[in-house]
Scaffold this motif. Structure first.
Motif, mmCIF file in Angstrom:
data_model
loop_
_atom_site.group_PDB
_atom_site.id
_atom_site.type_symbol
_atom_site.label_atom_id
_atom_site.label_comp_id
_atom_site.label_asym_id
_atom_site.label_seq_id
_atom_site.Cartn_x
_atom_site.Cartn_y
_atom_site.Cartn_z
ATOM 1 N N ARG D 29 -19.341 -56.086 -5.762
ATOM 2 C CA ARG D 29 -18.519 -55.280 -6.772
ATOM 3 C C ARG D 29 -19.321 -55.244 -8.155
ATOM 4 N NH1 ARG D 29 -12.676 -57.168 -8.062
ATOM 5 N NH2 ARG D 29 -12.987 -55.726 -9.774
ATOM 6 N N LYS D 30 -19.697 -56.412 -8.321
ATOM 7 C CA LYS D 30 -20.868 -56.873 -9.270
ATOM 8 C C LYS D 30 -22.093 -55.639 -9.523
ATOM 9 C CE LYS D 30 -22.985 -60.484 -11.933
ATOM 10 N NZ LYS D 30 -23.219 -62.067 -11.615
ATOM 11 N N THR D 67 -15.830 -50.348 -2.336
ATOM 12 C CA THR D 67 -16.802 -49.526 -3.387
ATOM 13 C C THR D 67 -15.813 -48.204 -4.083
ATOM 14 O OG1 THR D 67 -18.414 -49.574 -1.447
ATOM 15 C CG2 THR D 67 -18.729 -47.731 -3.123
ATOM 16 N N ILE D 68 -15.082 -47.511 -3.361
ATOM 17 C CA ILE D 68 -14.315 -46.371 -3.922
ATOM 18 C C ILE D 68 -13.333 -46.960 -5.024
ATOM 19 C CG2 ILE D 68 -12.644 -44.853 -3.239
ATOM 20 C CD1 ILE D 68 -14.055 -44.628 -0.727
ATOM 21 N N ARG D 69 -12.906 -48.006 -4.838
ATOM 22 C CA ARG D 69 -12.129 -48.634 -5.920
ATOM 23 C C ARG D 69 -12.937 -49.079 -7.173
ATOM 24 N NH1 ARG D 69 -9.556 -53.324 -3.444
ATOM 25 N NH2 ARG D 69 -8.830 -51.695 -1.928
ATOM 26 N N GLN D 70 -13.912 -49.745 -6.910
ATOM 27 C CA GLN D 70 -14.958 -49.971 -8.091
ATOM 28 C C GLN D 70 -15.469 -48.873 -8.637
ATOM 29 O OE1 GLN D 70 -15.457 -53.099 -8.989
ATOM 30 N NE2 GLN D 70 -16.576 -52.500 -10.776
ATOM 31 N N PRO D 76 -19.878 -39.808 -7.619
ATOM 32 C CA PRO D 76 -19.582 -39.503 -6.411
ATOM 33 C C PRO D 76 -19.930 -40.526 -5.383
ATOM 34 C CG PRO D 76 -20.972 -37.675 -6.874
ATOM 35 C CD PRO D 76 -20.961 -38.635 -8.062
ATOM 36 N N THR D 77 -19.209 -40.861 -4.210
ATOM 37 C CA THR D 77 -19.704 -42.014 -3.179
ATOM 38 C C THR D 77 -19.936 -41.091 -2.035
ATOM 39 O OG1 THR D 77 -17.315 -42.107 -2.722
ATOM 40 C CG2 THR D 77 -18.064 -43.541 -4.298
ATOM 41 N N LEU D 78 -21.109 -41.952 -1.628
ATOM 42 C CA LEU D 78 -21.535 -41.423 -0.049
ATOM 43 C C LEU D 78 -21.505 -42.459 1.012
ATOM 44 C CD1 LEU D 78 -23.079 -39.155 1.749
ATOM 45 C CD2 LEU D 78 -25.208 -40.069 0.660
ATOM 46 N N LYS D 98 -10.088 -41.049 4.514
ATOM 47 C CA LYS D 98 -8.600 -41.467 3.635
ATOM 48 C C LYS D 98 -9.002 -42.378 2.438
ATOM 49 C CE LYS D 98 -6.545 -41.463 8.092
ATOM 50 N NZ LYS D 98 -6.208 -42.012 9.335
ATOM 51 N N ALA D 99 -9.887 -43.135 2.643
ATOM 52 C CA ALA D 99 -10.208 -44.361 1.514
ATOM 53 C C ALA D 99 -10.657 -43.403 0.280
ATOM 54 C CB ALA D 99 -11.232 -45.251 1.885
ATOM 55 N N GLY D 100 -11.116 -42.117 0.294
ATOM 56 C CA GLY D 100 -11.348 -41.499 -0.639
ATOM 57 C C GLY D 100 -12.839 -41.043 -1.014
ATOM 58 N N ALA D 101 -13.673 -41.285 0.231
ATOM 59 C CA ALA D 101 -15.145 -40.947 -0.204
ATOM 60 C C ALA D 101 -15.351 -39.629 -0.388
ATOM 61 C CB ALA D 101 -15.674 -41.534 1.157
#
Lengths: 297, 297, 297, 297
Positions: D29-30, D67-70, D76-78, D98-101
């Protein structure tokens, strides 16, 4: 002196699936039995032919146990236990040993190209956790890493690393191994189209999926070499070379499954993304198998 | 049926120069004679070993005539007449024929990568101007063009194109040639380290510079194969493989000249930009030649 | 500091032949003049485009003198003097210097793969016999030898070796040259499809046969880079990239001759074994040239 | 028209492990947060840099969710969801959706070289099970299969396959993609040393692990290109090229971990068989990072 555990034709069974994408264990046993009856010299489950990397841990364990139970000590077994991580490789090597495997085969799978030191550490860690011998498998085309003869020499310093399987397709590698490592170290040919050249160069054995289809010809080639009959070996080689080339070009699991069907045997299903040969490829294979039959008859 | 003019060990003499950078004809004759006396099966001047591309037209003509006079019908001769342009290739092919060559060897030299049609036209034009046979030489490493088996097949349609020399270093090419072209077409191995594999695969002969240094071993390997004695052939091959690899790795003219000197023979000078082996390379070659001598003794 | 003699678009004329296979000097002069008028930055006769290796010494001399007379000091000239032997390279370099060439270009032609020491000696010998600058040309695809950046660095120690032309097709080589040799050493791009990438990486110039067909677009690309206008450069590059790729894929002399004919210009004959493009290739080239014209209009 | 979801610098975090070989989620996360704060344009977990193939399914899921939470919608996330079997690829793609990517990246991993039809079926099956866009990733060096431009074109026919990431290291591929697919199709560069050339050629973004170490320079290069300032882009590129080359040559996870440590940051442990850089490599990296710092200062 390093002992030569395996010699002759080391046969690689495919891993067949049923229509629900589960490993078809009864069919697998039948395919293994066919090759034992045909008098191959060893059985090697969970190789590339056996789609090792496409299997779950549980599937690998079931195939290991099934093979050893089916072979039942009649000939030696060589179980593939390669994995990307060292931890999983150790796990499967131990499982194979407990299940009764004669030896294990390990290719240094890599996503990230491994350094020589990483490869040595990998083998060393696995070797220290088992007592049965290890065959080191070099095949840059599938593993993504090409182990130099110098590195192979380092690996042979490890006590239970005793055999090398070479699949670069470069016959000069085998000359080098023989010259550099001495006659005591057993090297095995994993490149089907090099079968004649490798035996001529002194290979102890031939690791091959071809006995799923033509075990008699494969074994006859080995025996001609053993009998020092080069002319006979050459004749036998040219009778099977088209098939050897075909199964390599099309991918062993796909080609063997199609070939079994042509011979009237069950071959099971493939696991996706692998798909059956196209109709054109199947009819090309029919011609080749007919040609083989005509030669032998 | 295409006739096999050559068989066995086809020996390539180097072209030695004197200190004034002129071809040293007396030394050339002596080197050719040494190999004839050693009982090689044919002499092939003006190959890569003979630094063909570094020579003037007049020098090529002198070497052609000298060779044929020296051989004097005792064994067949195969004269290199390759040239970048079609016109010059015709010129030298005719010269060789008039001088009495048994056959000519032609590699499709190229600066601009030639198309298949250009290559066919090139050979066809030359072939139509001479009556002696042509050996087609495939060696992508020096010629810059790799003739596919399909193209070689097209070239064999030309009446006096009757032989193929393969130097890709890929033994599978030879399998393919044999399978595709049939046993009647003679193919020759031009890759020294493949000598055993190529003879095992059925090569009619071995085109090699090695007889400048070790003719007895080269001929013995061929004879073991002729006697269908694979074990003997393998033993003989491993006795000479280090030398075969060394002379290829260092460049044939440089390595042969150094080897002759080590054996106490004259090797003449090299033509610039070629330079003698370094001291380290010479001492490596000494070790290899001593190793060979120990084996043979 | 090494002086940058050339910059921008360095144009390579083809060598046209007449129907009797003689160099067509009047047509050659006309082709050179067309490019000068189109404002290319330099003229480079006797390159690969000019089929240097297919020419006799007399033909090379005539083309050298004709070029210099035709250019008549309006722009610099860069004359190709490469030869397999050191002796002939010296000969032609001296001839070019006496004839008034601004500089000479030398590729280490090799039949036998040269060692680094042999290459250094080759350049050093030639350099010591002339006073004009030398551009070192690295192109493994045609020369058969790939000079490492470390070797190029050694060559730049020779006083009048001041420029490097890179044609490996690997843009990372240019990054390395710039980083390793510093901004003072001029490097030139010899790979047409890399024109944009090479100028982006800081190449001083572009050695190209394309100005025989589209000099305006070639020059406009260079000027956009000079004006620090990347968007314009990118647009101009994509307008010409299909042509650049085509002429490389088909071979420069063949493609340029065909292109000249399509544009309504004479292109002369090719020297065998080179043959004209096939009808299909010609019509592909017509489409590409029409596309270019549409873009520019 | 296909929409360009990503542009600029797409940052690939490493996957750090703790001393017990468990994924170190707090450190992960860091590391992600550091790059977001440095203003990279997107975050791409579970790439090669993130040692995707070495992770269990549970680990992949935890990294995806973390990742998606952070990121929390800031950019955007890939998410990488590649797998050897089609069934597992579908599984992870659905999980990521489902996790939101924002999108998923898929490389056609292969042990057995896949045919074009197998690859199309693979992507088509996955694409039909999710609604978010797919980036197709071509990288023969790690995947073992090289997708031709023609195949990539076929894949773009699938509705939610909208982006291509090219990592062959051949700039001409990008030219071809742009010419053949049109300006609407976004292509991304995955080869660090080609950053300048790819942006010059019109790449929409740069998929890179370098922002773990030098995010400011990576972003500045992109911005210089956006500002049409080629000279500035070239200057910035040469300031970072040594680092880009180093991290590729040594393997991204190993090199990034070492670089973080040099910069005074935690990098966690590597999972075996990967081992830390040697002392010599670390000190080479120190020199490079010092050089970068000096440039920027």
């Amino acid at each position: 002196m390093k002992h030569k555990l395996f010699k002759g034709v080391i046969a690689y069974p495919i891993t067949p699936f049923d229509k629900g994408d589960r490993v078809d264990i009864p069919l697998f046993r039948k395919l293994v039995e066919r090759m034992i009856v045909a008098r191959v010299h060893a059985i090697a489950p969970l190789g590339s032919t056996g789609v090792l990397p496409y299997l779950t841990d549980a599937e690998k364990e079931e195939i290991t146990e099934t093979t050893i139970r089916q072979v039942n000590g009649r000939i030696p077994t060589l179980v593939g236990v390669s994995n990307l991580t060292t931890e999983r490789t150790v796990y499967h090597a131990r499982f194979a040993e407990k299940a009764g495997a004669t030896a294990v085969m390990i290719i240094p799978m890599s996503y990230w190209k491994l350094t020589d030191d990483e490869i040595v550490k990998h083998y060393d860690t696995v070797a220290s956790k088992i007592a049965i011998p290890i065959m080191v498998y070099n095949n840059p085309a599938t593993a993504g890493v090409d182990m130099s003869p110098a590195l192979l020499k380092r690996l042979l310093q490890i006590a239970n690393v005793t055999m090398i399987k070479e699949s670069t397709g470069d016959i000069q590698r085998m000359h080098y191994l023989r010259r550099e490592l001495g006659e005591e170290v057993a090297f095995y040919n994993g490149s089907n189209p090099l079968a004649l050249a490798a035996f001529s160069a002194g290979a102890s054995g031939w690791c091959t999926a071809a006995p799923n289809l033509i075990p008699e010809l494969n074994i006859a080639l080995y025996e001609a070499v053993q009998n020092n009959n080069l002319e006979e070996a050459r004749k036998l080689f040219y009778q099977q070379v088209d098939l050897l080339k075909f199964i390599v070009d099309k991918g062993l699991p796909r080609a063997i499954k199609a070939g079994l069907n042509i011979l009237g045997e069950e071959g099971g299903q493939l696991r996706g993304p692998l798909k059956p040969l196209t109709r054109t490829e199947v009819s090309e294979l029919e011609d080749i198998l007919n040609g083989v039959k005509a030669c032998v008859a």
